[in-house]
Design an enzyme around this catalytic site. Structure first.
Site, PDB file in Angstrom:
ATOM      1  CG  HIS A 160       0.596  -3.914   2.601  1.00  7.39           C
ATOM      2  ND1 HIS A 160      -0.300  -3.250   3.336  1.00  7.39           N
ATOM      3  CD2 HIS A 160      -0.278  -4.695   1.750  1.00  7.39           C
ATOM      4  CE1 HIS A 160      -1.640  -3.505   3.109  1.00  7.39           C
ATOM      5  NE2 HIS A 160      -1.495  -4.489   2.252  1.00  7.39           N
ATOM      6  CG  ASP A 191      -0.002  -0.611   5.392  1.00 14.33           C
ATOM      7  OD1 ASP A 191       0.839  -0.376   4.497  1.00 14.33           O
ATOM      8  OD2 ASP A 191      -0.789  -1.408   5.586  1.00 14.33           O
ATOM      9  CB  SER A 269      -4.357  -3.263   0.117  1.00 12.28           C
ATOM     10  OG  SER A 269      -4.375  -4.415   0.798  1.00 12.28           O
TER      11      SER A 269
END
Length: 579
Positions: A160, A191, A269
């Site tokens: 993402h 992911d 992230s």
């Protein structure tokens, strides 16, 4: 969990599930707050909400014990850092004795520093599709996240973090140079994304991160990354608090996940989590947003990461995680087991439905009881042994396989035990969770905009609470409907561009198209072909809720070009429907 994002203007929100959430790459870049304990803002388990919603209740819990390597004591343990304050240790002894400077534990330093030097900051420019106006895209925006260097001149980060990318750059720790990166593979389900850099200078003087084993409960972990827009590296520490099959917010899938109590914020992230030996045991990717929970973050564990890497190396591209295409029911009730002909020593789960597009549809039947998968017995609650004192959902065994692999499945059918060798495939959803970077499909005739429904489309139309705000029939199909063929789509009238020919139809929005001139609509391309080749006097569209749309064929087709010109639409068909 997404990285930090510098937005020029607000764009459509994209929601996560109600609990676990990816960190928002669209969050504005702001100076780091004094505390790093705030949970990360949500995004789309990742069409991301642009701004985190602050809870009205804030509960502060005691911080976990400092990671043994989070600080370096240079004074023979006379002073230790405790919750940010310098305090005397109990074993200070005679304070009148002269202080002797201790030699730092360089072995520990040498073990951790090279791993931290491999952590990079990822800069991405995104250009997302515009589902409301599918013939164009939204205004571009920037985000920042974390990543780390692995063997083979590759960089790993979150999927993402680079979704709908138009440009990706990476910067090493302590460097002032951003290097252009190429995206090699994006794993939406897990992911994880893989990048590479062509400039040889980027790879000089950096040792790749090594992967460690799956951590145990209470093992110490250190999360490293660039949260909340900071230009310098950030380190937070905690322990492994849980390990289970976890809902991956961005991928809308269920894979093995690790829960930790280290603070994970927007921008973390893609950053690695190291064990006390300096080896990577996971990638930070989402956090739990709940008013009664703080400091609950999640890692993508090494088995999932290595599955992604091996899949790419084996096939030259990412093919995804296979599934067992069945819906099953627990068999914990003794009367239910007895009615199915199960003996006292037999355990398993009952097959409720089999997906028509799955390879299992050729062998498995409704009410079969799955007793074992690849020789591993399945309990009545659907779990299998995992590690000492732990059990896990048997979908974990399926996720360890690769697309196209075979598995041995033992079932009980009419009191008879049967074994089947099943070739595993990927999931075919009627409403897909992702469009995998492709622009949305559309078809326009007489101002009626037809499109195929996907989860990103629902998020764009109804916001992050789409699971509550979208029409009930669309949600029912999202949760329970199964595709009858691999090319089946759910086609809707997205909107009606107002014109003289569409008078009285202006209020039709997001209603499914069931048939055209009496023929069922299988997908968007078949609808476009039927309309374009129609010579009947009228175009009749049968919609859900017993609505119909009738247009005179010649008038409707003649009006289409003027409507396209009025709304500056380049074509009545998206590019994928022209082939």
């Amino acid at each position: 969990m997404a990285g930090n994002k510098r937005k020029r203007r607000r764009s459509a929100e994209q929601p996560p599930p109600a609990t676990a959430q990816t960190l928002d790459p669209a969050a504005a870049v702001v100076p780091s707050p004094p505390s790093s304990a705030d949970p990360a803002p949500p995004s789309s388990p990742s069409r991301h909400s642009r701004r985190p919603r602050r809870s009205s209740r804030r509960h502060r819990t005691p911080s976990p014990p400092p990671h043994p390597h989070s600080s370096l004591d240079l004074r023979n343990s006379r002073f230790v850092e405790h919750n940010g304050d310098c305090s005397l240790a109990e074993d200070v002894g005679d304070m009148s004795a002269p202080m002797v400077e201790a030699v730092p534990d360089w072995e520990k330093v040498a073990r951790v520093v090279p791993a931290m030097d491999a952590v990079v900051k990822v800069f991405c420019v995104h250009t997302e599709p515009n589902f409301s106006l599918p013939w164009q895209r939204k205004r571009q925006y920037s985000s920042s996240s974390s990543g780390f260097i692995v063997r083979g001149r590759r960089v790993l980060t979150n999927a993402h973090s680079v979704e709908h990318h138009t440009q990706v750059k990476v910067k090493k720790r302590g460097s002032d140079t951003k290097y252009l990166a190429t995206v090699l593979a994006i794993g939406t389900e897990c992911d994880v994304a893989m990048l590479t850099v062509s400039d040889d200078e980027f790879w000089e003087g950096v040792s790749p991160v090594e992967f460690g084993e799956l951590p145990a409960l209470q093992d110490a972990v250190t999360v490293v990354g660039y949260p909340i827009g900071g230009d310098t590296i950030s380190v937070t520490s905690g322990v492994v608090s849980r390990m289970e099959m976890l809902s991956y917010a961005h991928g809308s899938t269920e894979l093995l996940g690790v829960q930790i109590d280290a603070a994970i914020n927007s921008g973390n992230s893609g950053g690695p989590a190291f064990n006390d030996k300096g080896k990577c045991v996971g990638i930070a990717f989402q956090s739990l947003k709940h008013e009664d929970a703080e400091n609950i973050g999640y890692l993508i564990p090494t088995p999932v990461i290595l599955h992604f890497i091996h899949d790419y190396e084996k096939n030259g591209s990412y093919t995804g995680f296979p599934i067992l295409g069945v819906e099953w029911q627990k068999m914990e009730n003794p009367d239910l087991r007895s009615s199915m002909g199960m003996k006292s020593d037999q355990k398993g789960v009952r097959v409720r439905r089999v997906e028509p597009t799955a390879p299992e549809s050729n062998v498995l039947l409704q009410s079969d009881v799955i007793l074992s998968f690849d020789g591993v017995n399945i309990a009545n609650d659907g779990t299998v042994p995992f590690r000492h004192g732990e059990r896990i959902g048997f979908s974990y065994l399926v996720s360890q396989k690769y697309t196209g692999d075979s598995a041995r499945v033992k079932v009980l059918r009419c009191s008879e035990i049967l074994e089947f060798n099943i070739k595993l495939g990927t999931h075919k959803r009627l409403i897909p969770a992702h469009i995998r970077g492709r622009p949305p499909s559309y078809y326009i005739v007489a101002g009626f905009v037809f499109t195929a429904v996907s989860v990103p489309y629902l998020r764009s139309e109804y916001g992050k609470e789409y699971e509550f705000d979208a029409p009930v029939k669309l949600l029912d199909k999202l949760l329970h409907a199964m595709a009858e063929s691999v090319d089946e789509q759910l086609v809707v009238v997205s909107q009606v561009l107002v014109s003289d020919i569409s008078i009285g139809y202006e209020d039709i929005v997001n209603i499914q198209v069931l048939a055209f001139n009496g023929k069922p609509v299988k997908n968007l391309k078949s609808l476009a072909n039927m309309v374009e080749s129609c010579d009947d006097e009228y175009l009749r569209f049968d919609l859900d809720y017993q609505q119909i749309v009738v247009l005179r064929t010649k008038t409707a087709k003649a009006a289409t070009s003027d409507i396209l010109s009025t709304h500056c639409i380049p074509s009545a068909l998206s590019d994928d429907l022209k082939t």
